[in-house]
Structures are given as C-alpha cells and as structure tokens.
Design an enzyme around this catalytic site. Structure first.
Site, PDB file in Angstrom:
ATOM      1  N   HIS A 185       0.834  -1.199   0.000  1.00 44.77           N
ATOM      2  CA  HIS A 185       0.000   0.000   0.000  1.00 44.77           C
ATOM      3  C   HIS A 185       0.874   1.256   0.000  1.00 44.77           C
ATOM      4  CE1 HIS A 185       0.584   0.985   4.371  1.00 44.77           C
ATOM      5  NE2 HIS A 185       0.717  -0.326   4.481  1.00 44.77           N
TER       6      HIS A 185
ATOM      7  N   ASP B  47      -0.806   4.279   0.808  1.00 41.53           N
ATOM      8  CA  ASP B  47      -1.420   5.229   1.742  1.00 41.53           C
ATOM      9  C   ASP B  47      -0.683   5.170   3.075  1.00 41.53           C
ATOM     10  OD1 ASP B  47      -2.585   2.600   2.056  1.00 41.53           O
ATOM     11  OD2 ASP B  47      -4.070   3.489   3.397  1.00 41.53           O
TER      12      ASP B  47
ATOM     13  N   ASP C 276       6.465   1.922   6.745  1.00 46.28           N
ATOM     14  CA  ASP C 276       5.130   1.341   6.557  1.00 46.28           C
ATOM     15  C   ASP C 276       4.337   2.120   5.515  1.00 46.28           C
ATOM     16  OD1 ASP C 276       2.822  -0.136   6.909  1.00 46.28           O
ATOM     17  OD2 ASP C 276       2.275   0.829   8.786  1.00 46.28           O
TER      18      ASP C 276
ATOM     19  N   GLU D 153      -5.120   0.654   2.923  1.00 49.83           N
ATOM     20  CA  GLU D 153      -4.727  -0.288   3.971  1.00 49.83           C
ATOM     21  C   GLU D 153      -4.781   0.378   5.343  1.00 49.83           C
ATOM     22  OE1 GLU D 153      -2.450  -2.854   6.644  1.00 49.83           O
ATOM     23  OE2 GLU D 153      -2.076  -0.745   6.205  1.00 49.83           O
ATOM     24  N   GLU D 154      -4.391   1.657   5.399  1.00 47.12           N
ATOM     25  CA  GLU D 154      -4.409   2.368   6.671  1.00 47.12           C
ATOM     26  C   GLU D 154      -5.792   2.932   6.996  1.00 47.12           C
ATOM     27  OE1 GLU D 154      -2.056   2.029   8.551  1.00 47.12           O
ATOM     28  OE2 GLU D 154      -0.127   2.048   7.520  1.00 47.12           O
TER      29      GLU D 154
ATOM     30  N   GLU E 269       4.921  -5.696   3.876  1.00 49.31           N
ATOM     31  CA  GLU E 269       4.786  -5.011   5.161  1.00 49.31           C
ATOM     32  C   GLU E 269       6.050  -5.193   5.999  1.00 49.31           C
ATOM     33  OE1 GLU E 269       2.579  -3.082   6.450  1.00 49.31           O
ATOM     34  OE2 GLU E 269       0.628  -3.473   5.538  1.00 49.31           O
TER      35      GLU E 269
ATOM     36  N   HIS F 183       4.657   4.549  11.976  1.00 47.42           N
ATOM     37  CA  HIS F 183       3.595   5.394  12.537  1.00 47.42           C
ATOM     38  C   HIS F 183       4.119   6.402  13.566  1.00 47.42           C
ATOM     39  CE1 HIS F 183      -0.097   2.694  11.413  1.00 47.42           C
ATOM     40  NE2 HIS F 183       0.839   2.676  10.469  1.00 47.42           N
TER      41      HIS F 183
END
Length: 393
Positions: free
Chosen positions: A75, A77, A108, A143-144, A172, A361
């Site tokens: 992903h 996003d 990520d 995904e997020e 991931e 994150h």
C-alpha cells in the site's frame, strides 16, 4: 551486496514526497504507474467506493501472461504525520541523514513497495523480456483506512477478469530489530466485542431496591480472564483477551446505574473460530451472573479471520533468498496485527516480509538506507529462485 540497476532508495524518496495520507492517492500511484508502464507492465487503475466510506484509488499492474503469476502486494497510503514541527526532517521531504531515510511511510510501507518495484524492474532488465510466467503488483490506497475499497475489491475485480495469482508476498515491515529475522506466514484472528450488563437503577442508600450492574460486569470480566483460552500451537502464540474500556456513563454519585458495559478484543489462533469464542463468552457470562438477576448482552463486530500459509515453496524460497543475502535464517511467525494478507490468503498462498517495525507510525519514521537496498536485493534474489531455479537471469 549486489547493486541493482534500479535505485530502491530513489523510488522510496519519490513515493514519500507524495502526500498520500489515507484516503488521498497523493500522486503515489501515478508515480508508480509511470515507472511500470515504461518497463512494459499493463496497468489498471481501480477506484472503488462504498456508502459511508471514501472513494479509494488502487493499482494492479502485470507483465507476462503465463503462469505462475507472482504478486507483490502493498500500500502507498500512510497515516497522518501529526505535528510537522515535531519531526527532525519534514515528513514528506524524503530526506537522508546519516544513513537513514526519513519520512511518513518510509517503513510502513513505501520502503517495501520501492524495494519490490526496484527488484522487479532489475529482474526484467536482465531477463531481457518477460519472465517465465508473470510478475504482478497489487498496490492499494486503503490499507491504513477502513480497508473496504482497497485490496479486497481489487482481488474480486481480478477474479472477475481471470487474473489468477499463484503466490504473493506482502511487503509489510515484519522484522523487529534486524532485517531478515522474520517472515510472517499468517496472523491471528481479531474479534472486537462489547458486553453490556443490565441491572436495575436506584438510590445508593436503598440498594435492596436496585441491582447494580457494575457488580455483574466485574464478575463477567473476571470470568473471562479466569483461565487462558489456550496455550498456543505449532504456528501460533496463545490466544488472548484484553478489555479495552469500561463505561458506565453515570454522572451522579448517589445513583446506582441501570447498565454497565465494556469493550474487549480477542486475538485468537486457529484453535478457535469467532463463533466458538462467542459461545464461550456467553457461557462464561451466564455462569458468572447465575442467580444475580442481572443480564449480559454481547455485540460483536465482524471478525478478522485467523489464517496460516503452511510452510512450502513460498516460504522456503524466500527463506533461501534472505539467507543468501543476510546470512540469517528467518523465523516463520504469525505474531502481530492484521494486514491485507488476510484478503489475499483466499486466493493464493501468501507471506509477508519487509523492513523493520521500530519506527512505523511514529514521528521521525525512518529506515536504514542499507536495509532498504538490501531488501531490494532479497526480493531480486527471490525472483531468480522463483522463476529461474536460482540461476541469475
């Protein structure tokens, strides 16, 4: 360590500079599509929408028409950066400082996407044509977010258009401390529930005229925590239940409330199903409240399923590629939270392998430039093993 004709770090920087905060595409898919089409990939842009959720753009790209079809999934996003001023380097600048690449999504998982794109492009350069099969990329922008208009719907679109996958690697981040230590071959399931205990409201000075639901809720939660759900098995750690909040919403100190509720999450292995866990909780609550005059009512969200890809061709070849590049023998693990592999597992064997997890994150999210380059080489080595039996193309 061998260098590739395509620079994974440069691709990662290009992706980080796209402000693709969920659900915005931010130019990240445009950036990838330009590169992939130039290399001969057929690209499909797949926006999906659903009531109550934002429209999300996705990308499916494939080169080759034969089998096997190996898919790299991921992903572009990212979660919001938070306070920009708290970052040492601007979250969407893609700066490199002392061997570290900074930016939201570096770990990520724009770094992982960049690594498998670089590996695929390098493989095609030296293969001088299409692979002995197909290479495909499934890149979502959801995904997020709610994960409603992303990978799940792309896979259904693919099935409707006879796009069959044989194996998939999700890029991931999987390694806690060192690149090469862990391949994820599955995930525990996740079940969110709410238990509400109903009583009889009344004055605290006259408890005989009321029935305090808080006593009952404490008894129910104690019974759910009383014994372990299981002790784990060959592929999974023990299942666990955690209470995440307890609420009464009672502003008065002289009133016994009418109800009390708690939210909980169960991370479960393949010794259980969502249905068996719901029955277990209901029976435990019934026994805890028997004779009290109180009632427990349970409500659940749809569960994320448990799954495992049994060790086989995919994990064996990926382990060999990792060992060839890093010298490490990776652990096959099912730890951690959920990912889009939970959708892909219904279509083909899938594993996860990517960068380290330590800064994802966070403010100043970052990855080692050396690790990013090494990850691209691991993916590249895997392509040789998968399509060429280990003979360099």
């Amino acid at each position: 360590m061998a260098s590739l004709s395509e620079d994974a770090v440069e691709i990662a920087q290009g992706l980080i500079r796209c402000k693709s905060v969920t659900p915005d595409e931010g130019g990240a898919l445009d950036y990838l599509q330009t590169k992939l089409q130039a290399a001969g990939f057929t690209c499909h842009r797949l926006p999906f929408e659903a009531a109550g959720t934002p429209t999300v753009d996705n990308l499916y790209a494939r080169i080759g028409t034969g089998r096997p079809n190996l898919c790299f999934a991921g992903h572009t996003d990212v979660v919001p950066p938070g306070d920009d001023d708290a970052w040492t380097h601007a979250p969407f600048a893609g700066d490199i400082d002392q061997g570290l690449l900074y930016g939201r999504g570096a770990s990520d998982m724009k770094g992982g996407v960049a690594a498998f794109v670089a590996a695929a492009l390098d493989y095609l350069t030296f293969a001088r044509g299409e692979p002995a099969g197909s290479i495909s990329l499934l890149i979502t922008g959801d995904e997020e977010g709610p994960a409603v208009n992303g990978t799940d719907k792309v896979l259904k679109w693919m099935a409707a258009h006879d796009e069959v996958l044989d194996h998939a690697i999700v890029g991931e981040p999987t390694n806690a401390t060192q690149l090469g230590e862990t391949i994820k071959i599955g995930r525990r399931g996740s079940l969110n529930g709410k238990v509400t205990v109903k009583g009889v409201q009344g004055h605290v000075a006259y408890p005989a005229l009321a029935n305090n639901p808080i006593r009952g809720l404490i008894a129910v939660l104690s019974s759910l925590y009383e014994e372990p759900l299981d002790h784990g098995n060959a592929h999974f750690a023990p299942s666990n239940l955690e209470v995440t909040t307890i609420d009464v919403r009672n502003p008065a100190t002289n009133v016994i409330p009418a109800k009390a509720e708690a939210l909980f999450n169960i991370r479960f292995n393949d010794d259980h199903t969502p249905e068996s866990l719901q029955s277990w909780a209901r029976e435990k609550a019934f026994m805890a409240l028997e004779g009290s005059g109180l009632e427990a009512i349970f409500d659940y969200e749809p569960a994320n399923p448990v799954f495992v890809t049994e060790p086989g061709t995919l994990s064996t070849l990926l382990s060999e590629a990792i060992s060839d590049v890093t010298g490490l023998t990776p652990e096959l693990s099912t730890a951690g939270g959920t990912s889009d592999a939970r959708f892909i597992k219904d279509y083909c064997p899938v594993v996860e392998f990517g960068l380290t997890t330590e800064s994802m994150h966070q403010v100043d999210e970052r990855v080692s430039v050396a690790d990013l380059e090494k990850l691209a080489v691991i993916y590249r080595r895997f392509l040789d093993l998968y399509f060429n039996g280990g003979t360099a193309s």
